[in-house]
Design an enzyme around this catalytic site. Structure first.
Site, short mmCIF file in Angstrom:
data_model
loop_
_atom_site.label_atom_id
_atom_site.label_comp_id
_atom_site.label_asym_id
_atom_site.label_seq_id
_atom_site.Cartn_x
_atom_site.Cartn_y
_atom_site.Cartn_z
N ASP A 18 -7.02 9.50 10.19
CA ASP A 18 -6.71 8.87 8.84
C ASP A 18 -5.82 9.16 8.88
O ASP A 18 -4.73 9.54 8.15
CB ASP A 18 -7.66 9.87 7.58
CG ASP A 18 -7.89 9.11 5.65
OD1 ASP A 18 -7.91 8.31 6.74
OD2 ASP A 18 -7.73 9.59 5.53
N MET A 19 -5.40 7.53 8.44
CA MET A 19 -3.55 6.29 8.03
C MET A 19 -3.58 7.81 6.40
O MET A 19 -4.47 7.18 6.02
CB MET A 19 -3.98 5.79 8.19
CG MET A 19 -4.24 4.73 9.85
SD MET A 19 -3.54 5.77 11.34
CE MET A 19 -1.60 5.26 11.40
N TYR A 23 -2.19 1.12 3.98
CA TYR A 23 -1.76 -0.35 3.02
C TYR A 23 0.06 0.38 2.42
O TYR A 23 0.32 -0.39 2.59
CB TYR A 23 -2.42 -0.76 1.86
CG TYR A 23 -3.81 -1.61 2.79
CD1 TYR A 23 -3.96 -0.92 3.62
CD2 TYR A 23 -4.51 -2.28 2.06
CE1 TYR A 23 -4.89 -1.50 3.83
CE2 TYR A 23 -5.28 -2.27 2.29
CZ TYR A 23 -6.45 -2.04 3.26
OH TYR A 23 -7.86 -2.98 3.56
N ARG A 60 2.54 9.39 -5.91
CA ARG A 60 0.50 9.84 -6.96
C ARG A 60 1.27 10.87 -8.18
O ARG A 60 0.47 11.43 -9.22
CB ARG A 60 -0.11 10.09 -6.09
CG ARG A 60 -0.82 9.55 -5.40
CD ARG A 60 -1.80 9.68 -4.34
NE ARG A 60 -2.57 8.73 -3.11
CZ ARG A 60 -2.78 8.74 -2.58
NH1 ARG A 60 -3.22 10.15 -1.79
NH2 ARG A 60 -3.26 8.11 -1.64
N ASP A 120 -8.79 2.03 8.50
CA ASP A 120 -6.98 2.73 8.66
C ASP A 120 -7.80 4.08 9.43
O ASP A 120 -7.90 5.68 8.84
CB ASP A 120 -6.74 3.06 7.60
CG ASP A 120 -7.51 3.22 6.07
OD1 ASP A 120 -9.01 2.84 6.88
OD2 ASP A 120 -7.61 3.23 4.80
N GLU A 121 -9.21 4.34 9.45
CA GLU A 121 -10.04 5.71 9.94
C GLU A 121 -10.69 5.66 11.79
O GLU A 121 -10.97 4.07 12.14
CB GLU A 121 -10.89 5.81 9.44
CG GLU A 121 -11.42 5.60 9.21
CD GLU A 121 -12.85 6.01 7.98
OE1 GLU A 121 -13.05 7.49 7.48
OE2 GLU A 121 -13.51 5.26 7.22
#
Length: 679
Positions: A18-19, A23, A60, A120-121
């Site tokens: 998983d990236m 984005y 985050r 992206d996975e």
């Protein structure tokens, strides 16, 4: 729900890669000055600065979340860098992110079977690579282990004494008394760590991974420790993972099924499912779903990694929330045109790069009815066969929307008023192309034979199966029936394109010749004709060209002109029937006048109008030409003589036929093409 295979699958090594906030990483690679800064990617619109679709880990920490808008993100974190998604055709253009994802996939696929699940996975089946490592250079005998592998998180590994975590991972990998399953996972740890470092080196992207014995567990593990880390789920730790996992965190249980399990069965964690026997779950949710629930509670999943590097479908969509809802048919058509243009571009790119074609076009929409708040979920999806070409896709998508709208307003009693609507609005539109398959090996474009290179021969064509596939691609909808023609194999050398058209179709005036030349030369990069070319016109051209090559080249000009006038007069007399006659005559020379199969008798509706025109000798040869009346393209009707047009129209509308309107048996199409009839 998919039914898990009951047999044991715990000897596989599956990874889910998983990236990390992908984005954002793509934008940071384009603008390196953004690295390390709180950054968010925003899909811009006028309302409150647009929607956040990716948030960096730095942002985050300040409370920036994907659920908030751009202006809100600025309030929470004034220093946040907002990067707008590129815009094309009035909507977000994700092609840059999609291409970056392809870079990652190409690297990961080097070590095992690879399934691209999204931009992206990726899923990887590393079982074979792990078995080879275990047989040749097992981790238990390695003196040095890469630092990235030692940072792995192994569920169930005891680190309560706060000792060196990396040393504990080293000991776990080096265990000689471990069972075969754990030894395979140890190999998986090393392989995935190496792949992740290779991705970082070649693309500058970091990614996280989960490593387990099936896709379900690997997917759960990949998100547990992010960013740029990997988590391992040994078989012995499966129960501990699932016992406390909230039911809504499990894939496919975040919707209505998960709500039902909570409300109706009192199930709050996946482990809670263990209290129910399989029969009880099947009784409540059906055999397949009940069996699936029983299996996932025990960490069992038989879902295979599909081995797919390319997407299963292509889609383009846009939402129109709140006051932006589309409330007129022209507004819907405008946006459908934009979406279809993007979809067509992606299909052409896929065809060019990957030699794949899509077969199904689907339209999805979400709508609301002012008198029914729940109607947003009820706009019907519609599908149809996909025709290549932007204009065709736009036309078909709009027809699908109109069909869905008629069905939708029929449900709710609404009425359209011209171009305006009555109480409905469209809040989401999308078009997608699916059933994408590779072009059969050896298939070549029909355009190849009309490029005027003077080297093409019909004797070099591929098998009839390949020709049928090509005909489906190149011909317009409704003309697929021509793929059934059995071509003879005369060797034809084509002259240059313009001279070929001029000599082959002398009836055409100068402008028509230019139009045909332009049509033949306009094709996609893969050679497929983009504009419609009448199959009958082409067949007529080919026949005339073949006849032209058989002429005695020593004839003088006056003799040639005399013959040309005679042929022209004959064609004018036949009023356009030449091409279809020659289609049957030259493309199926070994067959006599039986052009309709037994399917004809069934389709006509019981009438024996044609059967009487067949002799007993011809009866055994009917299989030479098969036609279903439903497949007849009405656009070719104009090329037939009036009496044949009348007969075919009667076939296509048998319920309108009356006894006194029956066509004469001597005028049936089978008689018209009889071998005994002079052309």
């Amino acid at each position: 729900m998919p039914v898990a295979k009951p047999e044991s699958s715990d000897s596989r090594v599956i990874a889910h890669v998983d990236m990390d906030c992908f984005y954002v990483q793509v934008e940071q690679r384009k603008q390196p000055q953004l690295r390390g800064l709180p950054t968010a990617v925003v899909q811009y619109n006028e309302w409150k600065g647009g929607a956040l679709i990716a948030v960096s880990y730095e942002a985050r920490k300040f409370g920036v979340k994907r659920s908030i808008r751009g202006e809100e993100a600025k309030e929470v974190c004034p220093q946040v860098q907002l990067v707008q998604v590129p815009v094309a055709r009035g909507k977000a253009d994700l092609s840059g992110y999609r291409n970056a994802g392809s870079e990652v996939v190409s690297i990961l696929a080097r070590r095992g079977r690879c399934e691209r699940a999204s931009i992206d996975e990726v899923y990887l089946d590393l079982t074979d690579a792990a078995e080879m490592m275990l047989a040749g250079n097992p981790p238990q005998g390695m003196e040095t282990i890469d630092e990235e592998a030692l940072k792995s998180h192994i569920l169930g590994l005891n680190n309560e004494d706060r000792s060196d975590v990396k040393e504990n991972v080293r000991k776990w990998i080096h265990r000689n008394n471990a069972d075969h399953r754990d030894k395979l996972l140890a190999c998986g740890i090393l392989i995935v760590a190496e792949l992740r470092m290779q991705v970082l080196k070649e693309t500058e992207f970091t990614c996280s991974a989960g490593i387990a014995h099936n896709k379900m567990l690997a997917k759960l593990a990949s998100g547990m420790n992010k960013p740029a880390q990997q988590t391992v789920v040994p078989f012995s730790s499966v129960k501990g993972l699932l016992d406390t996992l909230p039911i809504r965190k499990m894939k496919q249980l975040g919707g209505k099924l998960g709500v039902s399990l909570q409300m109706d069965m009192g199930v709050n964690t996946v482990g809670d499912l263990l209290q129910f026997p399989e029969e009880k779950l099947q009784e409540r949710y059906g055999i397949n779903t009940g069996n699936w629930l029983w299996n996932i509670a025990r960490g069992i999943s038989g879902e295979e990694v599909e081995g797919r590097l390319l997407p299963k479908s292509h889609g383009s969509g846009k939402t129109f929330p709140g006051p932006r809802a589309l409330k007129t048919v022209p507004a819907v058509q405008h946006w459908l045109n934009q979406l279809c243009e993007e979809l067509s571009e992606r299909l052409r790119s896929d065809l060019d790069q990957n030699k794949r074609i899509a077969h199904t076009l689907t339209l999805h929409a979400r709508a609301y009815k002012s008198s029914d708040s729940d109607s947003q979920k009820k706009f019907p999806s519609k599908s149809c066969p996909l025709r290549y070409g932007t204009a065709k896709i736009q036309e078909d998508a709009f027809n699908l929307f109109q069909a869905g709208l008629r069905e939708y307003i029929g449900f709710y009693g609404g009425k359209t008023q011209g171009s305006h609507c009555s109480g409905w609005g469209i809040t989401s539109l999308s078009v997608s192309a699916s059933k994408i398959v590779p072009i059969p090996s050896g298939t070549c474009s029909i355009a190849k034979y009309f490029q005027g290179q003077s080297t093409s021969h019909f004797s070099s064509m591929q098998s009839s199966d390949n020709l049928n596939s090509e005909a489906t691609l190149s011909l317009p909808s409704g003309s697929e029936c021509y793929s059934e023609v059995n071509l003879s194999e005369p060797k034809i050398d084509f002259p240059k394109e313009e001279s070929w058209i001029k000599d082959t179709v002398p009836d055409l005036d100068l402008q028509q010749q230019k139009d045909l030349s332009s049509t033949l030369s306009e094709k996609t990069q893969d050679g497929f004709i983009q504009k419609d070319i009448s199959p009958l016109l082409l067949s007529g051209c080919l026949e005339q060209n073949w006849s032209k090559q058989q002429r005695d080249l020593t004839k003088d000009e006056s003799q040639f002109k005399s013959e040309y006038k005679e042929r022209k007069g004959k064609r004018l007399k036949d009023k356009g029937t030449y091409s279809i006659i020659e289609l049957f005559k030259s493309y199926n020379p070994n067959t006599s006048g039986s052009f309709l199969s037994h399917e004809y008798n069934r389709t006509v509706g019981g009438t024996d109008a044609s059967s009487s025109s067949y002799s007993n000798e011809e009866e055994g040869r009917r299989e030479a030409w098969g036609y279903n009346i439903d497949e007849i393209d009405p656009s070719v009707m104009e090329e037939l003589p009036p009496e044949i047009q009348h007969e075919i129209k009667a076939w296509m509308q048998p319920h309108k036929r009356r006894p006194n309107n029956m066509v004469k048996r001597s005028c049936t199409i089978s008689h018209y093409f009889s071998p005994s009839k002079k052309s």
